[in-house]
Design an enzyme around this catalytic site. Structure first.
Site, short mmCIF file in Angstrom:
data_model
loop_
_atom_site.label_atom_id
_atom_site.label_comp_id
_atom_site.label_asym_id
_atom_site.label_seq_id
_atom_site.Cartn_x
_atom_site.Cartn_y
_atom_site.Cartn_z
N HIS A 130 0.99 -1.27 0.11
CA HIS A 130 -0.10 0.44 -0.03
C HIS A 130 1.15 1.51 0.05
O HIS A 130 0.84 1.95 0.37
CB HIS A 130 -1.45 0.01 1.11
CG HIS A 130 -2.20 0.87 1.01
ND1 HIS A 130 -3.31 1.18 -0.84
CD2 HIS A 130 -2.96 1.09 1.56
CE1 HIS A 130 -3.51 1.87 -0.20
NE2 HIS A 130 -3.91 2.24 0.47
N HIS B 61 -0.35 2.54 7.29
CA HIS B 61 -0.09 3.30 6.02
C HIS B 61 0.52 2.87 4.79
O HIS B 61 1.73 3.65 5.67
CB HIS B 61 -1.98 4.26 5.55
CG HIS B 61 -2.92 3.97 4.93
ND1 HIS B 61 -4.07 3.07 5.60
CD2 HIS B 61 -3.50 3.78 3.92
CE1 HIS B 61 -4.90 3.00 4.57
NE2 HIS B 61 -4.24 3.65 3.31
N SER C 22 -2.69 5.57 10.35
CA SER C 22 -1.75 6.48 9.51
C SER C 22 -0.75 6.32 9.99
O SER C 22 -0.15 5.42 11.25
CB SER C 22 -2.25 8.05 9.60
OG SER C 22 -1.27 8.63 9.00
N GLU D 266 -8.98 -2.97 1.72
CA GLU D 266 -8.64 -2.50 3.14
C GLU D 266 -8.97 -2.52 4.40
O GLU D 266 -10.68 -2.16 4.19
CB GLU D 266 -8.42 -0.57 2.72
CG GLU D 266 -7.18 -0.76 1.77
CD GLU D 266 -6.72 1.01 1.25
OE1 GLU D 266 -6.09 1.42 2.12
OE2 GLU D 266 -7.34 1.35 0.04
N TYR E 217 -13.06 -0.23 0.35
CA TYR E 217 -11.69 -0.91 1.66
C TYR E 217 -13.68 -1.53 2.00
O TYR E 217 -14.36 -1.43 1.63
CB TYR E 217 -12.55 1.31 2.78
CG TYR E 217 -11.21 1.81 2.51
CD1 TYR E 217 -10.92 2.33 3.56
CD2 TYR E 217 -10.83 2.32 1.32
CE1 TYR E 217 -9.10 3.10 4.09
CE2 TYR E 217 -9.91 3.26 1.19
CZ TYR E 217 -8.88 3.58 2.34
OH TYR E 217 -7.48 4.17 2.17
#
Length: 640
Positions: free
Chosen positions: A144, A253, A304, A488, A528
């Site tokens: 990713h 991520h 994140s 995801e 997602y």
């Protein structure tokens, strides 16, 4: 793309390992080779081999100039050099007594894996190996990274910013992935696999905490954090205990490199892989060593690496908690950190993962034993009946993107007046997109409370804009199971899936110490997967959960069903076979009109080389042959 400027980053870790001989061995110290020393130190502790293991690596880097990058959907973010090359890392594990029973796990330094790429990889392999490798036993997972080349995905929605299909990017992936698997096939030896796990902190945060908080309180209280901090490692060794490779799964991520970046990069996971490979492969260029290390993705949907969190870039204050806006604008709410810039942040998050993986690798003692098996089934996710209990059920929908999809995330905000958490939609934009395609009444009802921006499941020209038939797959290696998911999954979605699958596997005969991991973005990209509760909030992740509010439960039900086949070693029905869309692909990217070098020169030739060494975080400058264009590059020098 001839004459592309090359950008280099020095990634060097220097470590010396000394084998301490016993007094008996001291006398012959000068007479034995380093390989013999390693053997002396490992063979007394080596276990009888349980598996045949092969590892392989190959380059999948796409065009490094003037091609859109995949991840942020930013038309202005085009490639302009290389920070880290992209690689495919392949691992083949076969039952030592039944070597045709084998599983292939591949981790690629790319945004995700695409179904069309998967189909073409298998076509190449079957031309050489027949049915030894197939859709059933190959799982290809993207790390990713948001700094790879776009244009390799088959659905039109993902080709808009890249101006369609990019053959050079597509074939670089297909050929490189197939080559990495072939390399692993040719390197197979008898060996063993050990596993370990532990928590890694300071490396990830939840970027949609308001959606996470909508999950049931009693469920949230089972966990100490709103992100998965668990890293799971597989240690692969030969029959003498010699190091072959490593796979780990950790949820974060690939957005340390932000949407202002123009350099191709594997981001934090790609850098972590090169650090670990550099440790074992001394004095070898990246991608050329025998030891292969994959830092694979997991349930990273709402996770994140920008650990300083989101702030308003104009005031320095916190963004609005629910909408991630500053004064009503999402463009001003951006997450940063932990470094001084995106290169430094990439390094820091990579080093955290690398160091934890090394600790777990070196201390791994739990050995996998038992059969190797795989199960795969295509699934039409647009029409699944989902039963939760005797009183609550639902259906999945044709794919659609919500308004909050256009708002982007705090890792890479969108534009205009879109915002996260939008359950109403905007009249102006509804009017504008109605000229593209107005969603059917059935889709509107099915997707509630998502206000539909793009009804991609009903947009079929010139070829489908969104996914419908997806790959679902599981791999078993002894008491270890990999759930290969086609998108995801958010933190809580991944936790629910793991728990349900683990329970089912044990109910159908696998041991009580069964370990389950999620491999994200595998074989197909279907956006997602948020929980039902997170979907109601319609943050970016919920708005991008394309098959509606019951998407997660649809996947859980499917993987629970597949887990019975996996535990029993039986095959599942194939399911509806997707179409190969390669012949329909369209590219609108203008070709290179003129690209030449002066007489008696060649593309990529070094006109002015870099210095021999640099201080950490200083800028190196070199000139490569493309009309002597100068290309600065940040160089990471080892700490003194």
């Amino acid at each position: 793309m001839a004459g592309m400027t090359m950008w280099w980053t020095l990634l060097v870790v220097c470590v010396t390992v000394l084998a301490v001989p016993s007094p008996r061995e001291t006398q012959k110290w000068s007479k034995i080779s380093e390989d013999e020393i390693v053997k002396l130190n490992t063979e007394s502790n080596a276990d009888a081999p349980n598996y045949k293991i092969g590892v392989g690596i190959a380059d999948i880097t796409g065009p490094a100039a003037e091609v859109n990058m995949m991840g942020y959907a930013n038309p202005s973010q085009v490639t302009g050099g290389i920070h880290l090359r992209q690689f495919s890392r392949a691992f083949i594990i076969a039952d030592i007594n039944k070597p045709d029973n084998r599983a292939v796990f591949v981790s690629i330094d790319a945004g995700m894996q695409d179904q069309l790429v998967t189909l073409e990889v298998i076509k190449l392999l079957q031309a050489k190996y027949k049915d030894l490798y197939s859709i059933k036993n190959i799982a290809i997972s993207g790390t990713h990274s948001h700094s790879g080349v776009a244009g390799f995905l088959e659905h039109l929605l993902f080709q808009v910013t890249s101006l369609g299909f990019i053959p050079e990017a597509f074939h670089a992936q297909v050929n490189g992935i197939a080559q990495s698997i072939e390399n692993a096939h040719n390197n197979m030896v008898d060996g063993n696999i050990y596993y370990n796990s532990g928590n890694l902190t300071k490396s990830n945060i939840n970027r949609s905490p308001s959606a996470y908080l909508n999950n049931p309180k009693e469920e949230r209280e089972k966990y100490t954090a709103n992100v998965d901090q668990l890293m799971t490692v597989l240690k692969l060794v030969d029959k003498n205990g010699g190091d072959l490779g490593m796979i780990n799964w950790f949820a974060v991520h690939g957005t340390s490199m932000n949407n202002t970046n123009h350099l191709i990069s594997g981001d934090n996971k790609g850098y972590a892989s090169q650090l670990m490979e550099g440790y074992f492969n001394k004095d070898v260029r990246p991608g050329k060593g025998k030891f292969v290390a994959a830092f694979a993705s997991s349930n990273l949907g709402d996770v994140s690496p920008n650990t300083q969190g989101a702030k308003c870039i104009d005031t320095g204050k916190s963004c609005d908690f629910n909408s991630s806006t500053c004064g009503g604008k999402n463009e001003k709410c951006i997450a940063f950190g932990p470094g001084v810039d995106m290169f430094d942040s990439t390094r820091i998050i990579a080093e955290y993962q690398y160091k934890k993986a090394m600790d777990l690798y070196k201390s791994a003692t739990k050995m996998l034993t038992g059969p190797v098996s795989t199960v795969h089934q295509y699934l039409d996710m647009t029409d699944q009946t989902v039963v939760y209990n005797s009183t609550f059920w639902g259906k999945t929908c044709k794919a659609a993107m919500g308004f909050s999809f256009a708002a982007g995330t705090t890792d890479g905000p969108g534009a205009f007046n879109f915002k996260q958490g939008d359950t109403e939609g905007d009249a102006f934009w509804k009017f504008i997109v109605s000229f593209i395609k107005k969603p059917s009444a059935q889709m509107v009802e099915c997707q509630k409370p998502k206000p539909i921006l793009l009804p991609v499941g009903e947009m079929l020209e010139p070829y489908p804009w969104g996914p419908s038939i997806v790959d679902t797959q599981m791999i078993r290696i002894g008491q270890f199971a990999v759930v290969a998911v086609p998108g995801e999954f958010t933190t809580m979605s991944g936790r629910r899936t793991r728990d349900a699958v683990q329970k089912s596997l044990m109910e159908h005969g696998m041991s009580n110490d069964t370990v389950v991991v999620l491999a994200g973005l595998t074989n197909t990209y279907a956006d997602y997967i948020a929980t039902y509760e997170e979907y109601q909030v319609q943050r970016y992740e919920g708005a991008s959960t394309v098959f509606g509010p019951h998407t997660l439960q649809g996947y859980i039900n499917q993987f629970v069903k597949l887990s019975e086949f996996l535990a029993k070693g039986t095959e599942a029905p194939t399911g509806p076979i997707p179409k190969n869309l390669l012949s329909k692909m369209v590219s609108l990217l203008p070709p290179v009109v003129f690209d030449e070098v002066p007489p008696f020169q060649k593309f990529g030739g070094v006109a002015h080389d870099a210095e021999k060494s640099y201080k950490r975080n200083t800028t190196a400058s070199s000139i490569f042959q493309k009309w002597l264009k100068k290309a600065p590059s940040l160089v990471y020098a080892p700490s003194p």
